[in-house]
Design an enzyme around this catalytic site. Structure first.
Site, PDB file in Angstrom:
ATOM      1  N   GLY A 163     -16.282  38.743 150.377  1.00  0.00           N
ATOM      2  CA  GLY A 163     -17.167  37.412 149.545  1.00  0.00           C
ATOM      3  C   GLY A 163     -17.230  37.226 148.775  1.00  0.00           C
ATOM      4  O   GLY A 163     -18.124  39.004 147.158  1.00  0.00           O
ATOM      5  N   GLN A 205     -22.501  35.242 140.911  1.00  0.00           N
ATOM      6  CA  GLN A 205     -21.935  36.614 140.283  1.00  0.00           C
ATOM      7  C   GLN A 205     -20.425  36.427 139.101  1.00  0.00           C
ATOM      8  O   GLN A 205     -20.110  37.376 138.462  1.00  0.00           O
ATOM      9  CB  GLN A 205     -20.975  37.399 140.936  1.00  0.00           C
ATOM     10  CG  GLN A 205     -21.752  38.072 142.110  1.00  0.00           C
ATOM     11  CD  GLN A 205     -20.712  38.619 143.845  1.00  0.00           C
ATOM     12  OE1 GLN A 205     -20.619  37.992 144.443  1.00  0.00           O
ATOM     13  NE2 GLN A 205     -20.768  39.521 143.356  1.00  0.00           N
ATOM     14  N   CYS A 207     -21.209  45.672 147.064  1.00  0.00           N
ATOM     15  CA  CYS A 207     -21.248  44.144 145.903  1.00  0.00           C
ATOM     16  C   CYS A 207     -20.471  43.931 145.200  1.00  0.00           C
ATOM     17  O   CYS A 207     -20.771  45.791 144.802  1.00  0.00           O
ATOM     18  CB  CYS A 207     -22.960  43.899 146.207  1.00  0.00           C
ATOM     19  SG  CYS A 207     -23.050  42.374 145.227  1.00  0.00           S
ATOM     20  N   LEU A 208     -19.828  43.700 144.731  1.00  0.00           N
ATOM     21  CA  LEU A 208     -18.951  43.804 143.757  1.00  0.00           C
ATOM     22  C   LEU A 208     -19.538  43.778 142.382  1.00  0.00           C
ATOM     23  O   LEU A 208     -19.077  44.328 141.332  1.00  0.00           O
ATOM     24  CB  LEU A 208     -17.770  42.638 143.853  1.00  0.00           C
ATOM     25  CG  LEU A 208     -16.886  42.799 145.119  1.00  0.00           C
ATOM     26  CD1 LEU A 208     -16.064  41.234 144.843  1.00  0.00           C
ATOM     27  CD2 LEU A 208     -15.560  44.004 144.570  1.00  0.00           C
ATOM     28  N   HIS A 216     -25.775  37.930 152.650  1.00  0.00           N
ATOM     29  CA  HIS A 216     -25.604  38.437 150.859  1.00  0.00           C
ATOM     30  C   HIS A 216     -25.529  37.883 150.978  1.00  0.00           C
ATOM     31  O   HIS A 216     -25.653  37.534 148.981  1.00  0.00           O
ATOM     32  CB  HIS A 216     -24.668  39.625 152.126  1.00  0.00           C
ATOM     33  CG  HIS A 216     -23.937  40.243 150.186  1.00  0.00           C
ATOM     34  ND1 HIS A 216     -24.317  41.591 150.289  1.00  0.00           N
ATOM     35  CD2 HIS A 216     -23.177  40.347 149.240  1.00  0.00           C
ATOM     36  CE1 HIS A 216     -23.814  42.209 149.099  1.00  0.00           C
ATOM     37  NE2 HIS A 216     -23.543  41.148 148.243  1.00  0.00           N
ATOM     38  N   GLU A 217     -24.370  36.948 150.915  1.00  0.00           N
ATOM     39  CA  GLU A 217     -23.658  35.481 149.667  1.00  0.00           C
ATOM     40  C   GLU A 217     -24.659  34.753 149.324  1.00  0.00           C
ATOM     41  O   GLU A 217     -25.156  34.243 148.429  1.00  0.00           O
ATOM     42  CB  GLU A 217     -22.657  34.895 150.153  1.00  0.00           C
ATOM     43  CG  GLU A 217     -21.209  35.752 150.205  1.00  0.00           C
ATOM     44  CD  GLU A 217     -21.268  37.460 149.134  1.00  0.00           C
ATOM     45  OE1 GLU A 217     -21.268  37.051 147.694  1.00  0.00           O
ATOM     46  OE2 GLU A 217     -20.545  37.880 149.741  1.00  0.00           O
ATOM     47  N   HIS A 242     -27.306  35.980 147.280  1.00  0.00           N
ATOM     48  CA  HIS A 242     -26.873  35.736 145.607  1.00  0.00           C
ATOM     49  C   HIS A 242     -27.280  34.197 145.369  1.00  0.00           C
ATOM     50  O   HIS A 242     -28.105  33.966 143.579  1.00  0.00           O
ATOM     51  CB  HIS A 242     -25.345  35.210 145.444  1.00  0.00           C
ATOM     52  CG  HIS A 242     -25.181  37.466 146.157  1.00  0.00           C
ATOM     53  ND1 HIS A 242     -25.323  38.255 143.912  1.00  0.00           N
ATOM     54  CD2 HIS A 242     -23.895  38.246 146.221  1.00  0.00           C
ATOM     55  CE1 HIS A 242     -25.057  39.393 144.976  1.00  0.00           C
ATOM     56  NE2 HIS A 242     -24.109  39.142 145.783  1.00  0.00           N
TER      57      HIS A 242
HETATM   58 NI    NI Z   1     -22.670  40.273 147.086  1.00  0.00          NI
END
Ligand code: NI
Length: 168
Positions: free
Chosen positions: A46, A51, A95-96, A137-138, A141
């Site tokens: 995701g 991000q 998380c990226l 999670h997304e 963000h």
């Molecule tokens: Ni993330």
């Protein structure tokens, strides 16, 4: 194919609340296409617009709960809202934007999301397990919330070496 730079946890924009998408135009489509191109080589599940430095309410989530033999596919969620949730799961999350770090986060096992597609049409989608975790999670963000502020403890290097972990 246009990859964008993934911002990491030092970036102040990751902690800001994102504004709704109001224009379902070519620029939004380009953003969503670029997000897919950015996520794919990272093997993530995701990615949220903030991000990649865009403070708008848009995310993509990889649906990995597919029948055997079928391909996983991306779900684009514009202005998403969780409208139902049930159950609970407690597991490792990454998380990226926080590369190499994982922590234990409690999430619902099932969630239903109402969102718009890239053309502004409303739809609902349900996710379970990893997909539910990823929706939460997304969407976090979009409210400036990174998982590290929700996790009960970070994982040690020994735990990281032993487990199979996915980044979101
Ligand atoms: Ni993330």
């Amino acid at each position: 194919m246009a990859r964008r730079n993934i911002l990491t946890k030092e970036e102040p924009g990751l902690y800001k609340k994102c504004r709704p998408v109001t224009d379902f135009n070519a620029r939004l489509h380009q953003l969503l296409d670029d997000m897919a191109d950015t996520l794919e080589p990272e093997n993530g599940v995701g990615l949220a617009a903030p991000q990649v430095g865009v403070l708008r309410r848009a995310v993509i989530v990889l649906e990995t709960n597919v029948p055997e033999g079928e391909d996983e596919y991306l779900i684009e969620l514009v202005n998403p809202e969780i409208i139902e949730s049930s159950g609970e799961q407690y597991g490792a999350e990454g998380c990226l934007s926080v590369p190499g770090e994982y922590g234990m986060v409690r999430r619902p096992m099932n969630v239903k999301v109402r969102a718009q597609d890239r053309d502004g049409n409303f739809f609902e989608v349900e996710g379970t397990g990893l997909t539910a975790r990823c929706f939460c999670h997304e969407i976090d963000h979009l409210d400036g919330v990174v998982f590290t502020s929700k996790c009960e403890r970070m994982l040690s290097e020994e735990e990281l070496e032993s487990g199979k972990l996915e980044e979101e």
